[in-house]
Write an enzyme that holds these catalytic residues in place. Structure first.
Site, PDB file in Angstrom:
ATOM      1  N   SER A  64       0.983  -1.045  -0.060  1.00  0.00           N
ATOM      2  CA  SER A  64       0.104   0.234  -0.060  1.00  0.00           C
ATOM      3  C   SER A  64       0.744   1.246   0.290  1.00  0.00           C
ATOM      4  O   SER A  64       0.783   0.997  -1.217  1.00  0.00           O
ATOM      5  CB  SER A  64      -1.224  -0.115   1.311  1.00  0.00           C
ATOM      6  N   ASP A 285      -6.506   2.504  -2.759  1.00  0.00           N
ATOM      7  CA  ASP A 285      -7.565   1.612  -2.430  1.00  0.00           C
ATOM      8  C   ASP A 285      -7.734   2.907  -1.344  1.00  0.00           C
ATOM      9  O   ASP A 285      -8.941   3.049  -0.986  1.00  0.00           O
ATOM     10  CB  ASP A 285      -7.747   0.524  -1.580  1.00  0.00           C
ATOM     11  N   GLU A 377     -12.853   5.611   6.576  1.00  0.00           N
ATOM     12  CA  GLU A 377     -12.191   6.370   7.264  1.00  0.00           C
ATOM     13  C   GLU A 377     -11.367   7.473   6.712  1.00  0.00           C
ATOM     14  O   GLU A 377     -11.468   7.644   5.901  1.00  0.00           O
ATOM     15  CB  GLU A 377     -10.268   4.845   7.627  1.00  0.00           C
ATOM     16  N   ARG A 502      -4.565   5.263  21.371  1.00  0.00           N
ATOM     17  CA  ARG A 502      -4.447   3.749  20.748  1.00  0.00           C
ATOM     18  C   ARG A 502      -3.083   3.079  20.273  1.00  0.00           C
ATOM     19  O   ARG A 502      -2.823   4.425  20.025  1.00  0.00           O
ATOM     20  CB  ARG A 502      -5.979   3.525  19.875  1.00  0.00           C
TER      21      ARG A 502
END
Ligand code: 16G
Ligand code: ZN
Length: 534
Positions: A64, A285, A377, A502
């Site tokens: 990616s 993508d 997202e 996170r």
């Protein structure tokens, strides 16, 4: 077959001391330590296909937006979805077996645990992006597939979403759910025709410059353009950063990740104020839009903006078609969505918002529960999915007047234009163009729908990121104990404050996000929370 498997694995021995994990987006790391993983992924793909009675399984070789020296691999389920979580674990275990004998033993264990008939057919589709290591890694996968006796279709270079498309087409061919012709030409024809129909003769204003991150999206976009209506009648596209001859330029100073992370256009960009641009990532993508305003200030239109634009448009078409009572639209976001975007969807568009943990598969699963699920997202990964009932309703509905007929035909074309198998930067970009054309909007008008809250994302290096455990779609920490309370105290000190921490799923770090009413407050909050996390 047993000897063939042991031999194939021994041909590509695993480097010592490395632990591989099938993460959010498959295995991904430096390309020169991936050979052993790829051979084993070939074996797992064959098993997965056999466990599904010979359905086609996809193997995509890509890393990616990562740098050129990286590579990776992910598996695709029969309808184009991401690999089932249970099989992610099996893949991780398989990748970490020490040698041929252990791999063979595990291969047989999986077969007996899942009652897989090892003589059943196995069918696997493979494709890769343009990285220099791709050819070698393809050879490694093929060694695994051959040893497992799988039938293989190699599509050569494809974008990740094109591979997902092929897998879905192959598995639905000849059924009532047939998705399209499983060839590159079939892909271009399907999306090209849907774009023309969805535009309904409307023309997007100005031109669109597409930055292809010097990745596989470049040549594929050039091909797709041949199937779009001529630029005099519809959209003029300028393709930039499509150099795949120099693989070392992949994702360097260009592409969606560069633009989103640095909040600026690629340095090579020559576009002027008002020019509409978008950037794909290395496997096409992800997409984000942007422009420079009249004061030459860079303005980003990220995944949140695409979601709000598309949800509002589809909402209008559903209403105009007379279907508002039977079809409900929802938007799925992650905690990274700007608070202003969430508020806009809930209060202005009056649509439901769901929040899920980071990673496409989580958003996709949540969107599958909706009639029409719009999921993006903030970083530009996303698509829209329509439930089987909704597709049926839209297909069968008899319009009561010409207005309804028009909206219905736009909706049907949008269904064809949106890649249902996975987020697809090329299809998403065309969808945005359709919506802007219908609304007669410039990028400035699109941007004016709401004002983002100032925000800041920080990466914090910690000694052990695994102790950071979250709940509530990653918005709250449950461990380390007491930390969430301290974060709450800091958040309460700023206006419109929100912050969360996170553990990254792709890097050895903790990410801290903060937003607030002003830039100073957002920066300050992010810094304070980062201090607490350290
Ligand atoms: C992966 C995910 C992406 C997510 C990102 C988060 C897929 C195909 N890709 O790239 O959706 O946004 O990880 O990275 O699911 P992080 O965990 O390092 O923040
Ligand atoms: Zn990507």
């Amino acid at each position: 077959m047993s000897k063939a498997i042991v031999d194939a694995v021994q041909k590509h021995p695993a480097p010592e001391g490395l632990k591989y994990i099938y993460g959010t987006a498959g295995f991904r790391t430096k390309a020169d330590v991936l050979d052993s993983v790829l051979t084993r992924v070939g074996l797992v793909a064959a098993l997965r296909s056999r466990s599904l009675k010979g359905k086609w399984i996809g193997v995509m070789i890509t890393a990616s937006h990562n740098p050129p020296e990286d590579n990776g691999v992910k598996l695709v389920e029969p309808l184009g979805n991401m690999l089932q979580e249970e099989w992610e674990v099996l893949s991780t275990d398989m990748a970490n077996k020490a040698n041929g004998d252990e791999v063979l033993q595990y291969y047989n264990e999986i077969a007996s645990k899942y009652k897989i008939d090892l003589d059943a057919p196995a069918r696997v589709v493979v494709a890769r992006d343009t990285r220099a290591s791709g050819a070698r890694l393809l050879g490694c996968v093929q060694d695994g597939l051959k040893a497992a006796g799988a039938e293989v279709k190699d599509y050569g270079f494809l974008t990740t979403p094109q591979l997902h498309y092929m897998v879905r087409c192959l598995n639905t061919e000849g059924t009532k759910d047939a998705y399209g012709t499983p060839s590159e030409k079939g892909y271009y024809e399907k999306f090209g025709a849907a774009f023309k129909t969805a535009l309904k003769g409307k023309r997007p204003q100005g031109s669109l410059t597409i930055d292809c991150a010097n990745g596989v999206g470049g040549p594929k976009l050039v091909e797709l353009i041949k199937y779009l209506p001529p630029k005099e009648e519809a959209l003029e596209i300028h393709v930039v950063n499509d150099n795949v001859i120099k693989p070392e330029s992949l994702n360097v100073d260009c592409g969606a990740d560069f633009v989103k992370t640095n909040q600026r256009a690629p340095p090579s960009s020559k576009t002027g104020p008002g020019d509409r641009c978008c950037s794909l990532d290395g496997d096409a993508d992800r997409v984000v839009f942007y422009f420079k305003d009249q004061a030459n200030v860079f303005r980003l239109l990220d995944g949140d903006r695409i979601a709000t634009l598309v949800a509002s448009f589809l909402g209008d078409q559903v209403r105009l078609a007379g279907l508002a009572d039977s079809i409900k639209i929802g938007v799925v976001q992650t905690a990274y969505a700007n608070g202003a975007a969430t508020q806009y969807v809930e209060q202005h568009l009056k649509l439901k918002v769901d929040c899920t943990p980071t990673g496409v598969k989580h958003l996709h699963h949540a969107a599958e529960k909706l009639d029409i699920g719009v999921y993006f997202e903030a970083n530009g990964h996303g698509t829209v999915i329509f439930s089987a009932d909704t597709l049926d309703t839209i297909a069968k509905y008899e319009p009561k007047n010409p207005g309804q007929a028009e909206a219905l035909s736009v909706l049907r074309a949008c269904i064809d234009l949106i890649n249902q198998s996975v987020g697809d930067a090329l299809s998403d970009a065309l969808l945005v163009e359709v919506v802007l054309a219908h609304k007669s909007w410039t990028t400035q008008e699109w941007l004016s729908t709401y004002t983002d809250l100032p925000n800041r994302l920080l990466k914090v290096l910690v000694s052990d990121r695994t102790i950071f455990k979250t709940t509530d779609a990653e918005r709250r920490l449950t461990s380390p104990e007491g930390l969430q309370k301290q974060i709450d105290v800091e958040v309460s000190k700023v206006r419109q404050g929100r912050s969360f921490a996170r553990a990254s799923g792709t890097e050895d770090a903790v990410r801290v996000y903060a937003e607030a009413a002003t830039k100073a407050e957002a920066e300050d909050l992010a810094r304070k929370v980062a201090e607490l996390v350290k």
